[in-house]
Design an enzyme around this catalytic site. Structure first.
Site, short mmCIF file in Angstrom:
data_model
loop_
_atom_site.label_atom_id
_atom_site.label_comp_id
_atom_site.label_asym_id
_atom_site.label_seq_id
_atom_site.Cartn_x
_atom_site.Cartn_y
_atom_site.Cartn_z
N GLY A 39 0.83 -1.21 0.00
CA GLY A 39 0.00 0.00 0.00
C GLY A 39 0.86 1.25 0.00
O GLY A 39 1.94 1.27 0.58
N ARG A 49 13.16 10.19 -3.16
CA ARG A 49 14.04 11.35 -3.44
C ARG A 49 15.37 11.22 -2.69
O ARG A 49 16.44 11.44 -3.25
CB ARG A 49 13.31 12.63 -3.01
CG ARG A 49 14.13 13.89 -3.06
CD ARG A 49 13.27 15.05 -2.56
NE ARG A 49 13.98 16.31 -2.55
CZ ARG A 49 14.68 16.77 -1.51
NH1 ARG A 49 14.80 16.02 -0.42
NH2 ARG A 49 15.28 17.92 -1.58
N VAL A 51 16.77 8.48 -1.55
CA VAL A 51 17.56 7.35 -2.08
C VAL A 51 18.29 7.80 -3.35
O VAL A 51 19.50 7.59 -3.50
CB VAL A 51 16.64 6.12 -2.37
CG1 VAL A 51 17.38 5.07 -3.19
CG2 VAL A 51 16.13 5.52 -1.05
N ARG A 53 19.00 10.84 -4.51
CA ARG A 53 20.01 11.89 -4.37
C ARG A 53 21.21 11.43 -3.55
O ARG A 53 22.35 11.80 -3.85
CB ARG A 53 19.36 13.13 -3.76
CG ARG A 53 18.33 13.69 -4.75
CD ARG A 53 18.09 15.13 -4.60
NE ARG A 53 17.30 15.63 -5.72
CZ ARG A 53 16.61 16.75 -5.70
NH1 ARG A 53 16.62 17.50 -4.63
NH2 ARG A 53 15.94 17.14 -6.77
N ARG A 100 0.67 -4.87 -5.74
CA ARG A 100 0.95 -6.19 -5.16
C ARG A 100 1.37 -7.04 -6.35
O ARG A 100 0.95 -6.79 -7.48
CB ARG A 100 -0.30 -6.77 -4.49
CG ARG A 100 -1.11 -5.72 -3.74
CD ARG A 100 -1.03 -5.82 -2.25
NE ARG A 100 -1.78 -4.72 -1.64
CZ ARG A 100 -1.49 -4.16 -0.49
NH1 ARG A 100 -0.44 -4.56 0.21
NH2 ARG A 100 -2.21 -3.19 0.02
N ASP A 131 5.60 -5.40 5.69
CA ASP A 131 6.28 -6.67 5.96
C ASP A 131 6.23 -7.64 4.77
O ASP A 131 7.17 -8.41 4.56
CB ASP A 131 5.78 -7.32 7.26
CG ASP A 131 4.29 -7.52 7.27
OD1 ASP A 131 3.59 -6.92 6.43
OD2 ASP A 131 3.80 -8.28 8.13
N GLY A 132 5.17 -7.59 3.96
CA GLY A 132 5.11 -8.42 2.75
C GLY A 132 6.25 -8.05 1.81
O GLY A 132 6.94 -8.92 1.26
N THR A 153 4.28 2.39 5.70
CA THR A 153 2.88 1.99 5.82
C THR A 153 2.20 2.86 6.87
O THR A 153 2.78 3.09 7.95
CB THR A 153 2.71 0.49 6.18
OG1 THR A 153 1.40 0.29 6.69
CG2 THR A 153 3.71 0.00 7.19
N ASP A 155 -0.08 2.12 8.69
CA ASP A 155 -0.56 1.33 9.83
C ASP A 155 0.44 1.31 11.00
O ASP A 155 0.06 0.95 12.11
CB ASP A 155 -0.82 -0.13 9.40
CG ASP A 155 -1.75 -0.20 8.20
OD1 ASP A 155 -2.57 0.73 8.06
OD2 ASP A 155 -1.66 -1.16 7.42
N ASP A 157 2.61 -0.82 11.60
CA ASP A 157 2.54 -2.17 12.17
C ASP A 157 3.78 -3.02 11.89
O ASP A 157 3.72 -4.24 11.93
CB ASP A 157 1.27 -2.89 11.66
CG ASP A 157 1.28 -3.04 10.14
OD1 ASP A 157 2.18 -2.49 9.48
OD2 ASP A 157 0.37 -3.70 9.62
N ARG A 190 -25.58 14.18 18.18
CA ARG A 190 -25.51 12.79 17.71
C ARG A 190 -24.32 12.05 18.30
O ARG A 190 -23.43 12.65 18.88
CB ARG A 190 -25.31 12.76 16.18
CG ARG A 190 -26.56 12.90 15.39
CD ARG A 190 -26.24 12.74 13.91
NE ARG A 190 -27.37 13.16 13.10
CZ ARG A 190 -27.27 13.85 11.98
NH1 ARG A 190 -26.10 14.24 11.54
NH2 ARG A 190 -28.35 14.18 11.31
N MET A 197 -8.35 3.54 9.52
CA MET A 197 -7.56 2.42 8.99
C MET A 197 -6.57 1.90 10.03
O MET A 197 -6.55 2.35 11.16
CB MET A 197 -6.85 2.85 7.70
CG MET A 197 -7.83 3.05 6.56
SD MET A 197 -7.02 3.58 5.05
CE MET A 197 -6.74 2.01 4.28
N GLY A 198 -5.73 0.96 9.60
CA GLY A 198 -4.72 0.41 10.51
C GLY A 198 -4.59 -1.10 10.41
O GLY A 198 -3.88 -1.72 11.19
N ARG A 199 -5.35 -1.67 9.44
CA ARG A 199 -5.36 -3.14 9.28
C ARG A 199 -5.65 -3.83 10.60
O ARG A 199 -6.58 -3.50 11.26
CB ARG A 199 -4.00 -3.60 8.74
CG ARG A 199 -3.80 -3.37 7.28
CD ARG A 199 -4.23 -4.61 6.47
NE ARG A 199 -3.72 -4.54 5.14
CZ ARG A 199 -2.57 -5.07 4.78
NH1 ARG A 199 -1.82 -5.70 5.66
NH2 ARG A 199 -2.18 -4.98 3.54
N HIS A 278 -9.83 5.49 2.24
CA HIS A 278 -8.56 5.86 1.61
C HIS A 278 -8.18 7.33 1.70
O HIS A 278 -7.06 7.68 1.33
CB HIS A 278 -8.57 5.41 0.14
CG HIS A 278 -8.24 3.96 -0.02
ND1 HIS A 278 -8.32 3.29 -1.21
CD2 HIS A 278 -7.80 3.06 0.89
CE1 HIS A 278 -7.98 2.03 -1.03
NE2 HIS A 278 -7.66 1.87 0.24
#
Ligand code: ATP
Length: 352
Positions: A39, A49, A51, A53, A100, A131-132, A153, A155, A157, A190, A197-199, A278
């Protein structure tokens, strides 16, 4: 005339000599590549950038690989120059695209990618992702291509690093979105149930919840969570005069529509569910993400140029260092990353 001619001839031969030396030097330059995978996360561009430079600054050639391991399997290497990464430090997403790649999970895919690298003279690759992506990097390094991972990421994580690029931006985006939701929740008395998000990890939810003054934060790490505790807290704080409520739910728990219906039925307070989705992955990276991405990109190139492989750049005690990828992956699922129990406790204490 004669002298001039001679001089010209001499300069011509010097020129040839210089061209030869230059070609020889170009041949000797180490070739490295960079890709983003999994992701996207804000700050990935700042890392690319850095890497590019750093590599050029330190005398290496650098190539971009598009769409993660897909580009690598196709053997598509695009030379990047200093100005190719201008104007991207402030942008979300990734200039190199991301994807992916199912083929890369198979041995044939990794072998093919390694063959392309060897044929093209690529000695090392910086892989930016989760991690993938590091699992893929480990497989590739076993085929003789040096790999260094950078955690990217939203997340946060990655078990071996305190921080991953994109987390701060995503938290700030989620916070702004929930602030907007609070305006309307307040106007209508209300209860708003918001999924962030955060898996499978609750880091994003916890921090967003604290920053937004949520009444309850529901995260996967809390195995004792009970929706009736949330209902009880809403009723208790309503008794004390509270009129609108924000409940933050981590993606790993989900079910915000059902939770909203349940809360409304039990409390009589109109309840609405929102899934932020997203919107949290995009946007201009924060200072922290730009700075950390730059530091990590620099460190990754230094490692590759020193001949290191199978390392992941990490943050430890707020400092940039690196860690063995295999060991990092052994740390297991993201849920093994120590959860910030203290902040969770504080969130509970201040949401009365
Ligand atoms: P995110 O945290 O955003 O999901 P990620 O890097 O964990 O990022 P994945 O989809 O898990 O995202 O992995 C990205 C890519 O890495 C995969 O599409 C695949 O190409 C490669 N990959 C993942 N697992 C493996 C593996 N076990 N062996 C080889 N390659 C892998």
């Amino acid at each position: 005339m004669c002298f001039k001619l001679l001089k010209k001839d001499k300069s011509k031969s010097l020129q040839n000599e210089n061209t030869d030396i230059k070609a020889e030097l170009e041949d000797k330059k180490m070739k490295i590549a960079v890709l983003t995978s999994g992701g996207d996360a804000p700050g990935m561009n700042a890392a690319i950038r850095a890497v590019v430079r750093t590599a050029i600054y330190k005398g290496a050639e650098v190539y971009g690989i598009e769409r993660g391991y897909n580009g690598l399997i196709r053997g598509e290497f695009k030379k990047l120059e200093v100005r190719d990464v201008s104007d991207i430090i402030q942008t979300g997403g990734t200039k190199l695209y991301t994807a992916r790649c199912a083929e890369f999970r198979e041995d044939e895919g990794v072998t093919l990618a390694a063959e392309h690298c060897k044929k093209f003279g690529i000695e090392g690759i910086v892989t930016i992702g989760g991690d993938g992506t590091f699992r893929g990097a480990l497989d590739l390094s076993r085929k003789g291509i040096n790999c260094i991972g950078i955690p990217g990421t939203i997340d946060n994580d990655i078990a071996c690093s305190e921080y991953s690029i994109g987390f701060d931006t995503a938290m700030n985006t989620a916070m702004r979105m929930v602030d907007n939701i609070r305006d309307t929740a307040q106007s209508h008395d209300r209860c708003s149930i918001v999924e962030v998000m955060g898996r499978n990890a609750g880091f994003l939810a916890l921090n967003t919840g604290v920053a937004c003054g949520a009444t309850s934060i529901i995260i996967p790490e809390d195995k004792e969570f009970d929706i009736d505790d949330v209902v009880a807290k809403i009723l208790e704080t309503k008794e004390q005069g509270k009129k609108h409520f924000i409940i933050i739910v981590a993606e790993g728990v989900g079910g915000v529509e059902e939770k909203a219906k349940y809360i409304e039925a039990k409390t009589g307070i109109e309840s609405r569910a929102t899934v932020l989705g997203h919107v949290q992955r995009g946007g201009s990276p924060t200072v922290r993400d730009r700075v950390v991405a730059t530091q990590m990109g620099y460190h990754a190139v230094e490692l590759l140029l020193a001949g290191a492989t199978c390392r992941v750049v990490v943050m430890k005690d707020e400092k940039i260092t690196d860690y063995d990828i295999e060991e990092a992956l052994k740390k297991g699922s993201p849920l093994h990353k120590p959860f910030d129990e203290k902040t969770y406790e504080i969130a509970n204490a201040v949401s009365i």
